[in-house]
Design a protein around this motif. Sequence first.
Motif, mmCIF file in Angstrom:
data_model
loop_
_atom_site.group_PDB
_atom_site.id
_atom_site.type_symbol
_atom_site.label_atom_id
_atom_site.label_comp_id
_atom_site.label_asym_id
_atom_site.label_seq_id
_atom_site.Cartn_x
_atom_site.Cartn_y
_atom_site.Cartn_z
ATOM 1 N N TRP A 250 0.840 -1.204 0.000
ATOM 2 C CA TRP A 250 0.000 0.000 0.000
ATOM 3 C C TRP A 250 0.875 1.255 0.000
ATOM 4 O O TRP A 250 0.647 2.173 -0.783
ATOM 5 C CB TRP A 250 -0.918 -0.016 1.214
ATOM 6 C CG TRP A 250 -1.637 1.294 1.420
ATOM 7 C CD1 TRP A 250 -2.525 1.892 0.577
ATOM 8 C CD2 TRP A 250 -1.504 2.171 2.549
ATOM 9 N NE1 TRP A 250 -2.964 3.089 1.112
ATOM 10 C CE2 TRP A 250 -2.361 3.285 2.314
ATOM 11 C CE3 TRP A 250 -0.772 2.119 3.735
ATOM 12 C CZ2 TRP A 250 -2.472 4.332 3.222
ATOM 13 C CZ3 TRP A 250 -0.895 3.161 4.636
ATOM 14 C CH2 TRP A 250 -1.733 4.258 4.376
ATOM 15 N N LEU A 251 1.882 1.293 0.857
ATOM 16 C CA LEU A 251 2.738 2.476 0.950
ATOM 17 C C LEU A 251 3.531 2.710 -0.330
ATOM 18 O O LEU A 251 3.824 3.848 -0.687
ATOM 19 C CB LEU A 251 3.685 2.350 2.148
ATOM 20 C CG LEU A 251 3.033 2.443 3.526
ATOM 21 C CD1 LEU A 251 4.047 2.122 4.619
ATOM 22 C CD2 LEU A 251 2.423 3.824 3.759
ATOM 23 N N ILE A 252 3.877 1.646 -1.040
ATOM 24 C CA ILE A 252 4.621 1.784 -2.285
ATOM 25 C C ILE A 252 3.733 2.284 -3.423
ATOM 26 O O ILE A 252 4.167 3.060 -4.270
ATOM 27 C CB ILE A 252 5.259 0.432 -2.672
ATOM 28 C CG1 ILE A 252 6.420 0.101 -1.721
ATOM 29 C CG2 ILE A 252 5.761 0.446 -4.110
ATOM 30 C CD1 ILE A 252 6.963 -1.294 -1.887
ATOM 31 N N ASN A 253 2.476 1.865 -3.426
ATOM 32 C CA ASN A 253 1.583 2.108 -4.554
ATOM 33 C C ASN A 253 1.218 3.584 -4.684
ATOM 34 O O ASN A 253 0.599 4.170 -3.797
ATOM 35 C CB ASN A 253 0.318 1.259 -4.381
ATOM 36 C CG ASN A 253 -0.556 1.278 -5.608
ATOM 37 O OD1 ASN A 253 -1.127 2.308 -5.977
ATOM 38 N ND2 ASN A 253 -0.688 0.129 -6.247
ATOM 39 N N GLU A 254 1.585 4.191 -5.802
ATOM 40 C CA GLU A 254 1.346 5.622 -5.998
ATOM 41 C C GLU A 254 -0.133 5.946 -6.146
ATOM 42 O O GLU A 254 -0.576 7.031 -5.769
ATOM 43 C CB GLU A 254 2.128 6.123 -7.217
ATOM 44 C CG GLU A 254 3.622 6.180 -7.024
ATOM 45 C CD GLU A 254 4.052 7.171 -5.942
ATOM 46 O OE1 GLU A 254 3.329 8.165 -5.709
ATOM 47 O OE2 GLU A 254 5.100 6.947 -5.320
#
Length: 277
Positions: A250-254
């Motif tokens: 989730w944190l990686i997904n832009e």
Amino acid sequence: MESQKIAVVTGAGGTLCSEMARDLARSGYRVALLGRSLDKLQIVEKQIVDAGGIAISVSTDVSNEESVRAAGDVVERELGICSVLINGAGGNQMDALTNTTEFDERELLDDGSVKGFFNLNMAVFQSVIDVNTMGTVIPSFVFGRGMARQKQGVIINIASMNSFRPLTKVGAYGIAKAGIANFTQWLAAYLAPAGIRVNAIAPGFFLNDRSRKIMFDQDGAKTARAENVLSHTPQRRFGEAAELLGCMNWLINEEAAGFVTGIIVPVDGGFLSNAGV
């Protein structure tokens, strides 16, 4: 772009970060595995390659700038510019832990009967702080530079329950992980104009090789420490490494988290919600 899917994972030979590295590889990232022990890294590398992914292992002391710069040169030459950095290297040392939860006059005797704050080895205490704090700062300093040139990137630090509240026995580790939370917020604000998002995951109590020795006796029975931890964890169990992956992705997904920066996300089975009274 596919060419920009390059992840660097520090502490990649460990239980939690090896799971993250394998998942990143499954998602199409070319993964650089950084850590002290090349043997451990190469096990993870083989798992990734055997599954059809791309990975390299680079023996690195993350608390040493020269070592990390050298690793950065290898990564950029063999894979390209890092787009995702997972700062997972760190951990604790048994010699930095007290074996009592409060002051005991016997620790002033230095006779070995009690290991309290006043007879800890200060060099070991400092080394725990160094590897956890500078071991996050230096890789961010080295790999963040390439991200800044690209005007995009994601840094995920690994915080802890100690980032939110002090836990008994682990003073050095607590200092370090509280610092990681503060540094995450500082760096997020600083790097926002460079298009780099910086967040942290704060695992609750997950088992790895080190924590198993604390949480279980040689016969496999839970120690008093383990029972205490679980009594304060509403889900009444330890976390599994794979349970960090949803938060990481989730944190990686832009698209999903493009407006998310400077936060510390607990993944703790409810530990922080339970005061224990």
